[in-house]
Scaffold this active site. Sequence first.
Site, PDB file in Angstrom:
ATOM      1  N   HIS A 113      33.596  48.811  31.699  1.00 22.89           N
ATOM      2  CA  HIS A 113      32.476  49.657  31.289  1.00 22.89           C
ATOM      3  C   HIS A 113      31.414  48.796  30.615  1.00 22.89           C
ATOM      4  O   HIS A 113      31.112  48.917  29.429  1.00 22.89           O
ATOM      5  CB  HIS A 113      32.973  50.762  30.352  1.00 22.89           C
ATOM      6  CG  HIS A 113      33.800  51.803  31.037  1.00 22.89           C
ATOM      7  ND1 HIS A 113      35.070  51.545  31.502  1.00 22.89           N
ATOM      8  CD2 HIS A 113      33.531  53.097  31.356  1.00 22.89           C
ATOM      9  CE1 HIS A 113      35.558  52.652  32.068  1.00 22.89           C
ATOM     10  NE2 HIS A 113      34.646  53.591  31.995  1.00 22.89           N
ATOM     11  N   SER A 149      36.292  53.349  36.724  1.00 22.45           N
ATOM     12  CA  SER A 149      36.643  54.290  35.663  1.00 22.45           C
ATOM     13  C   SER A 149      37.609  55.327  36.224  1.00 22.45           C
ATOM     14  O   SER A 149      38.654  54.971  36.749  1.00 22.45           O
ATOM     15  CB  SER A 149      35.375  54.939  35.085  1.00 22.45           C
ATOM     16  OG  SER A 149      35.669  55.611  33.884  1.00 22.45           O
ATOM     17  N   GLU A 182      41.190  47.432  32.611  1.00 23.26           N
ATOM     18  CA  GLU A 182      40.133  47.493  31.593  1.00 23.26           C
ATOM     19  C   GLU A 182      40.159  48.884  30.985  1.00 23.26           C
ATOM     20  O   GLU A 182      40.812  49.781  31.510  1.00 23.26           O
ATOM     21  CB  GLU A 182      38.757  47.195  32.215  1.00 23.26           C
ATOM     22  CG  GLU A 182      38.328  48.143  33.318  1.00 23.26           C
ATOM     23  CD  GLU A 182      37.645  49.429  32.841  1.00 23.26           C
ATOM     24  OE1 GLU A 182      37.134  49.445  31.702  1.00 23.26           O
ATOM     25  OE2 GLU A 182      37.651  50.414  33.596  1.00 23.26           O
TER      26      GLU A 182
END
Length: 351
Positions: free
Chosen positions: A321, A145, A251
Site C-alpha cells: 500500500h 490488497s 505485505e
Amino acid sequence: MKSRRTFFRSFIGVSAVSLLPFSIFANVKQNKKTTETIKPKRLKKGDTIGLIAPGYAIKPDVLEKAKETLVAMGFVPYHTERLLWNHGYFSNTDTERAADVNEMFANPSIDGILCARGGYGCTRIMHLLNYELIKNNPKVLVGFSDITALANGIYSETGLVTFHGPVGSTLDNKYSIQQLENVIIHPEHQLLIKNAILEDETLLNNPEFDRYTITPGKATGTLVGGSLTLINALIGTPHEIDFTDAIVFIEDVEEAPYRIDRMLTQLIQSATFKHAAGIMVGVCNGCDKPAASGSFTLREVILDRLKPLNIPAAYGMSFGHVKNNMTLPIGIKATFDADKMTLKLQEKAVL
C-alpha cells in the site's frame, strides 16, 4: 440519481454467454483445481480494459482519474453500470459483483481487467465465480490488497496467471506504470525486477520503508501471495494458498506490530508456509505503531517470526500500500535474491 449514471462507453460488443442470467453462471459446476499454467495474452496499446470493483465502492472522482490514467497509457477504459452502484460499503451486491467479474471474462471485446480499487469483499464472491468460463477466456487481471483473494483463488482454480499490481485508484505513479508495462505489455525473458529508488526524505527516515535481508540466500519457485490479512483469511477455505516451494510475497497496511505477529504466527503454523522456497516482504505501511511503550517494533516482529524459518527472506520490497508498486505475476517461476533484494522472472507471464 440512477438516470444521471452513464456508461463511460455506451456500448461495447458483448458475447452471448456474457448476457446469460447470472443464475446460470452460479449453477455451473466449478472446475477442479489444476496445476497446468495458463498465460493470458499480452496487452497492447488500443486494447480495452474492463474496470471492476469486486470489493468496496469507488468514488466517482477516483474512477474518473483511473480512466484518465488508462487513456494516457493508450488503453480504452470500459465498465458496466454495476460499478456505479453502492450496497452498504460494497460497490454492489455479492451477486452483481461476481456477475461483473464473470461478464468481463466472457466479453470478447474486453482485452484485460483492472480492479478499480481494493477494499473488503472478494472473499464473499469466490464461490459465485464461473471458473470454467474464466479458464476458457484467459485475460490479464490486475489488482492488490483485497484482490489477493481473487487473484490467488482464480490461479488455484484455473491455473490462470494473475497479477498482483496497482489498482485503478493507485495507478498514477511512473515506477508502477513502468513495472506494469514491463510485465504485461513488453515482457522480457529473465526480466529483472528491482526496488524503486527512494528519494523522499520522509520515506528514507521512516523505518517502515527500511530495506534489509532477513535470511540471506537465493531461491527459485512459483510466485504467490499478496495482503497478509487476506492470505490468512483464505486459510481453511477451498482457496487456501499452497506455499510449497513457492516464492511468497506478503505485505499489509495499518496493522499494529502485535497484529502482524499474530498473522505471521498463524501463517507459520499453517500446513505449507514452512515449506516455502523464499519470502519477500513488501512495505508494511503504517504498521510500525506499537500499541504501548516497550512493545516490539515491526522490524523486531518480522525478524522474530521469519528468521527462524531459515528461508531466504528480505523486507522492504517495492510493493504494498505504497506509491511504488511492482507487478508480480502469480503462478510464474521466479528467482529471488534476498541479499541483493531483486526478483528475476524465469519466464514471460503473458503470451
